[in-house]
Motif scaffolding. Sequence first.
Motif, short mmCIF file in Angstrom:
data_model
loop_
_atom_site.label_atom_id
_atom_site.label_comp_id
_atom_site.label_asym_id
_atom_site.label_seq_id
_atom_site.Cartn_x
_atom_site.Cartn_y
_atom_site.Cartn_z
N GLU A 1 5.90 4.37 4.65
CA GLU A 1 4.85 3.88 5.56
C GLU A 1 4.24 2.60 5.02
O GLU A 1 4.01 1.63 5.75
CB GLU A 1 3.74 4.92 5.71
N GLU A 2 3.94 2.62 3.73
CA GLU A 2 3.27 1.48 3.10
C GLU A 2 4.15 0.22 3.14
O GLU A 2 3.68 -0.87 3.43
CB GLU A 2 2.94 1.85 1.66
N LEU A 3 5.44 0.40 2.83
CA LEU A 3 6.35 -0.75 2.79
C LEU A 3 6.55 -1.35 4.18
O LEU A 3 6.70 -2.55 4.33
CB LEU A 3 7.71 -0.34 2.20
N ILE A 4 6.55 -0.50 5.21
CA ILE A 4 6.81 -0.98 6.56
C ILE A 4 5.54 -1.50 7.24
O ILE A 4 5.53 -2.56 7.85
CB ILE A 4 7.44 0.14 7.43
N TYR A 5 4.47 -0.73 7.15
CA TYR A 5 3.27 -1.06 7.93
C TYR A 5 2.14 -1.68 7.11
O TYR A 5 1.16 -2.15 7.67
CB TYR A 5 2.71 0.21 8.59
N GLY A 6 2.25 -1.62 5.78
CA GLY A 6 1.16 -2.12 4.94
C GLY A 6 0.21 -0.99 4.58
O GLY A 6 0.02 -0.05 5.35
N ALA A 7 -0.39 -1.11 3.40
CA ALA A 7 -1.23 -0.04 2.86
C ALA A 7 -2.37 0.42 3.78
O ALA A 7 -2.64 1.61 3.87
CB ALA A 7 -1.78 -0.46 1.50
N PRO A 8 -3.07 -0.49 4.48
CA PRO A 8 -4.21 -0.02 5.28
C PRO A 8 -3.82 0.93 6.41
O PRO A 8 -4.64 1.68 6.91
CB PRO A 8 -4.79 -1.31 5.87
N LYS A 9 -2.55 0.92 6.82
CA LYS A 9 -2.12 1.72 7.97
C LYS A 9 -1.60 3.11 7.59
O LYS A 9 -1.14 3.85 8.44
CB LYS A 9 -1.01 0.98 8.73
N VAL A 10 -1.65 3.43 6.30
CA VAL A 10 -1.07 4.70 5.86
C VAL A 10 -1.82 5.89 6.47
O VAL A 10 -3.04 5.89 6.54
CB VAL A 10 -1.07 4.76 4.31
N THR A 11 -1.09 6.92 6.90
CA THR A 11 -1.68 8.03 7.67
C THR A 11 -2.15 9.19 6.79
O THR A 11 -1.86 9.25 5.61
CB THR A 11 -0.64 8.60 8.65
N THR A 12 -2.82 10.15 7.42
CA THR A 12 -3.32 11.32 6.69
C THR A 12 -2.18 12.18 6.15
O THR A 12 -2.33 12.82 5.12
CB THR A 12 -4.18 12.23 7.59
N GLY A 13 -1.06 12.21 6.85
CA GLY A 13 0.10 12.96 6.34
C GLY A 13 0.42 12.49 4.94
O GLY A 13 0.80 13.26 4.06
N ALA A 14 0.22 11.19 4.72
CA ALA A 14 0.52 10.62 3.42
C ALA A 14 -0.51 11.02 2.37
O ALA A 14 -0.19 11.14 1.20
CB ALA A 14 0.60 9.10 3.54
N SER A 15 -1.77 11.26 2.78
CA SER A 15 -2.73 11.69 1.76
C SER A 15 -2.47 13.13 1.35
O SER A 15 -2.76 13.53 0.23
CB SER A 15 -4.18 11.48 2.23
N ASN A 16 -1.89 13.93 2.26
CA ASN A 16 -1.46 15.29 1.87
C ASN A 16 -0.40 15.20 0.78
O ASN A 16 -0.36 16.02 -0.13
CB ASN A 16 -0.87 16.05 3.06
N ASP A 17 0.47 14.20 0.88
CA ASP A 17 1.51 14.01 -0.13
C ASP A 17 0.88 13.71 -1.49
O ASP A 17 1.36 14.18 -2.52
CB ASP A 17 2.46 12.87 0.26
N ILE A 18 -0.19 12.92 -1.50
CA ILE A 18 -0.87 12.62 -2.77
C ILE A 18 -1.43 13.90 -3.37
O ILE A 18 -1.32 14.13 -4.57
CB ILE A 18 -2.02 11.60 -2.57
N GLN A 19 -2.02 14.75 -2.52
CA GLN A 19 -2.60 16.00 -3.04
C GLN A 19 -1.51 16.90 -3.61
O GLN A 19 -1.67 17.49 -4.68
CB GLN A 19 -3.37 16.73 -1.94
N GLN A 20 -0.38 16.98 -2.92
CA GLN A 20 0.73 17.81 -3.40
C GLN A 20 1.20 17.31 -4.76
O GLN A 20 1.45 18.08 -5.69
CB GLN A 20 1.89 17.76 -2.40
N CYS A 21 1.31 15.99 -4.87
CA CYS A 21 1.71 15.35 -6.11
C CYS A 21 0.74 15.65 -7.24
O CYS A 21 1.14 15.99 -8.35
CB CYS A 21 1.67 13.84 -5.88
N ALA A 22 -0.53 15.52 -6.94
CA ALA A 22 -1.57 15.77 -7.94
C ALA A 22 -1.49 17.22 -8.43
O ALA A 22 -1.62 17.49 -9.62
CB ALA A 22 -2.95 15.49 -7.35
#
Length: 245
Positions: free
Chosen positions: A80-101
């Motif tokens: 998402e970040e590479l295609i749309y740029g960091a500001p456009k990243v969605t909430t699905g992606a913040s779930n990924d950060i939590q899973q990673c953490a």
Amino acid sequence: GDTSGKMKELVAYHEAGHAIVGACVPDYDIVQKITIIPRSNGAGGLTFFAPLDSRIESGMYSRSYLENNLAVALGGRLAEELIYGAPKVTTGASNDIQQCANVAKRMVFEWGMSEKVGKLAITEEDGRKPFMGMDYMRGQGPTWSDEFLAEAYNEVERLVDNAYLQAKKILTDNAELLEALKERLMDQETVSAEEFQMMLVEFKTQSVPFQLYGSAIDRDLMPYGEDDEKKGVNLPGLREAIMAA
């Protein structure tokens, strides 16, 4: 504009990101199926991995497998970040950060996978027992100094940052495959393991060994302690996610 079409495209990039990182790291599960058909809970698509039988039987996960798992979890967000740029990243992606953490924290705090923190299992103040911790004095585990805990949290963050750079490199190096897989998902909504394998061959995708970014060559020292080497990492809310894990 066509909102549902745009959303479908974003989900296709997101799932393609998970799948491609999963295919490019060695010692990882095989991609079974990639789909952008929404799940019953309303979330976007899903990439299914089939764990190797030996891993299921033993229940043991190597450090390299877990490091790869972190990179795969961040693959969707990075696409998402590479295609749309960091500001456009969605909430699905913040779930990924939590899973990673969650995984990275267990690697350091429970499974002793950080030389810096050592093989000590850490019990936090609220007394949650560590996975491999000894039962000292009927459940009174050791408590650690703030400095020691700060060091441990830094290690968790470094693990996640390193996985981020790993995934970013894979998706940057395989930009054409990312586009092609996104197109195919948009077109047919589901891509099978066989189709995906054929695409990997067609695009001459190479698997990449896990690398450490930064000055430390010894993997146990963990990558980059220096701030200047963190410039490439964009994971807002990571520290909060680690504390919440």
